[in-house]
Design an enzyme around this catalytic site. Structure first.
Site, PDB file in Angstrom:
ATOM      1  N   GLY A  11     -15.465  38.686   8.142  1.00  0.00           N
ATOM      2  CA  GLY A  11     -15.000  38.760   9.509  1.00  0.00           C
ATOM      3  C   GLY A  11     -14.462  40.277   9.662  1.00  0.00           C
ATOM      4  O   GLY A  11     -13.523  40.380   8.674  1.00  0.00           O
ATOM      5  N   ARG A  72     -22.435  38.370   7.304  1.00  0.00           N
ATOM      6  CA  ARG A  72     -22.300  37.384   6.385  1.00  0.00           C
ATOM      7  C   ARG A  72     -23.661  37.180   5.775  1.00  0.00           C
ATOM      8  O   ARG A  72     -24.509  37.226   6.518  1.00  0.00           O
ATOM      9  CB  ARG A  72     -21.787  36.127   7.069  1.00  0.00           C
ATOM     10  N   ASP A 103     -11.719  36.369   1.382  1.00  0.00           N
ATOM     11  CA  ASP A 103     -11.928  35.527   0.142  1.00  0.00           C
ATOM     12  C   ASP A 103     -13.620  35.531   0.023  1.00  0.00           C
ATOM     13  O   ASP A 103     -13.731  35.397  -1.352  1.00  0.00           O
ATOM     14  CB  ASP A 103     -11.423  34.368   0.140  1.00  0.00           C
ATOM     15  N   THR A 126      -8.860  41.425   6.562  1.00  0.00           N
ATOM     16  CA  THR A 126      -9.016  40.011   7.014  1.00  0.00           C
ATOM     17  C   THR A 126      -8.002  39.719   7.984  1.00  0.00           C
ATOM     18  O   THR A 126      -6.823  39.888   7.529  1.00  0.00           O
ATOM     19  CB  THR A 126      -9.380  38.824   6.349  1.00  0.00           C
ATOM     20  N   ASP A 128      -6.866  36.950   8.865  1.00  0.00           N
ATOM     21  CA  ASP A 128      -6.135  35.461   8.408  1.00  0.00           C
ATOM     22  C   ASP A 128      -4.937  35.634   7.392  1.00  0.00           C
ATOM     23  O   ASP A 128      -4.496  34.520   7.237  1.00  0.00           O
ATOM     24  CB  ASP A 128      -7.290  34.675   7.601  1.00  0.00           C
ATOM     25  N   ASP A 130      -4.753  35.452   4.280  1.00  0.00           N
ATOM     26  CA  ASP A 130      -4.940  34.165   3.409  1.00  0.00           C
ATOM     27  C   ASP A 130      -5.322  34.657   1.988  1.00  0.00           C
ATOM     28  O   ASP A 130      -6.033  33.732   1.356  1.00  0.00           O
ATOM     29  CB  ASP A 130      -5.788  32.876   3.984  1.00  0.00           C
ATOM     30  N   ARG A 172      -8.931  30.741  10.125  1.00  0.00           N
ATOM     31  CA  ARG A 172      -9.941  29.575   9.629  1.00  0.00           C
ATOM     32  C   ARG A 172      -9.136  28.462   8.994  1.00  0.00           C
ATOM     33  O   ARG A 172      -8.697  27.841   9.959  1.00  0.00           O
ATOM     34  CB  ARG A 172     -10.613  30.522   8.274  1.00  0.00           C
TER      35      ARG A 172
END
Ligand code: F6P
Length: 323
Positions: A11, A72, A103, A126, A128, A130, A172
């Site tokens: 993303g 992707r 990730d 990202t 996120d 994360d 996510r």
């Protein structure tokens, strides 16, 4: 290190262009040729690779998205796909690769490194946040500000109509965006995947707030919450108390765009520069990050999510301040 390739993957995130610019400029500063690999791993497999000059990365630090595009790529999950990627790296005589992504990007890089001895450095890009090994990922700060600006606008109309709004944010299966933006907007409740959501407790909280004369309420729902997304949570609330005049907003991909904040521009510039210097210093198979203002190096296996811990103090703070 004579030739270094760089790509963006997964993303996209605001600040990726600033990171690409820093990689290219640091290469050129060190008399290394920089090559853009377009559309992430897909471009590596298809050979969409082009040398980049300093001019090619002019006037992009302020732009959201990524000039190298992203995609992707299922083919990279196959040995044949990775072999094609390796063949192109050899064809273009690339000595090292900088992978900017999340990730999924680093999962692929770790597998590729096991099979082929090509130096890879990862940059956490990202929204996120994360990934373990950096306080912030590139794009996270900008996305937080995008969410807060959008929810502040929703708060206006919620107040006008005494409504309950459920607002779904990205992330996510992580709740970093939801938790910090929820505190930033003064949400009455924040639902995140890291903690179990009990609808009856949520309803009680909303009822208490109503009794305390709160005329409008905002509930931030992380898209990966165990109670489902904002629409599912709204349905469950309606079953318990049909009298709420509620609406749902799913912010969606607006969180991925926009001009990067200065924090993201500086972070991206630091990490792009550190990534190239790491390749020059023969590092590989690590993600560069900033922890407590210092450049840090984390093996891909450790950086990949489920290691980054949520700030539980913030959870407690959200509880106290939403009373
Ligand atoms: O990983 C970034 C992210 O925006 C997630 O927060 C979100 O769930 C996902 O990407 C959406 O993916 P896509 O853009 O492929 O729909």
């Amino acid at each position: 290190m004579k030739k270094i390739g760089v790509f963006t993957s997964g993303g996209d995130a605001p600040g990726m262009n600033a990171a690409v610019r820093a990689v290219v400029r640091t290469c050129i500063y060190n008399n290394i040729e920089a090559y853009g690999i377009y559309e992430g791993y897909k471009g590596l497999i298809e050979g969409k690779i082009k040398q980049l000059t300093s001019k090619d990365v002019s006037n992009i630090i302020q732009r959201g998205g990524t000039i190298l595009k992203s995609a992707r790529c299922k083919e990279f999950h196959t040995k044949e796909g990775r072999q094609q990627a390796f063949d192109n790296i050899k064809k273009f005589e690339l000595d090292g690769i900088v992978a900017i992504g999340g990730d999924g990007t680093f999962t692929g890089a770790a597998i590729f490194n096991k099979e082929f001895n090509i130096p890879f450095i990862g940059i956490p890009g990202t929204i996120d946040n994360d990934l373990f090994g950096t306080d912030n990922t590139i794009g996270y700060d900008t996305a937080l500000n995008t969410v807060v600006e959008a929810v502040d606008k929703i708060r206006d109309t919620a107040n006008s109509h005494n409504r309950l709004f459920l607002i779904e944010v990205m992330g996510r299966d992580a709740g970093f965006l939801a938790l910090r933006s929820g505190i930033g907007v003064g949400a009455e409740a924040i639902l995140i995947p890291e903690t179990q959501t009990y609808i009856n407790e949520l309803v009680k909280k909303l009822d208490d707030d109503t009794k305390n004369h709160k005329e409008s309420m905002i509930v931030i729902v992380a898209e990966g919450d165990d109670a489902g997304g904002a629409y599912e949570v709204a349905e469950k609330i309606k079953e318990h108390c049909p009298n709420y005049d509620s609406r749902v907003t799913v912010l969606g991909h607006i969180q991925r765009g926009g001009s990067p904040s200065v924090a993201d521009r500086v972070l991206a510039s630091q990490l792009g520069n550190a990534a190239v210097n790491s390749l020059i210093n023969n590092k590989t198979n690590v993600m560069v990050g900033i922890i407590n203002k210092e450049v840090a190096f984390t093996p891909f296996q450790k950086a990949i999510k489920h290691n980054q811990k949520l700030n539980t103090d913030l959870l407690g703070l959200a509880e106290v301040l939403s009373c």
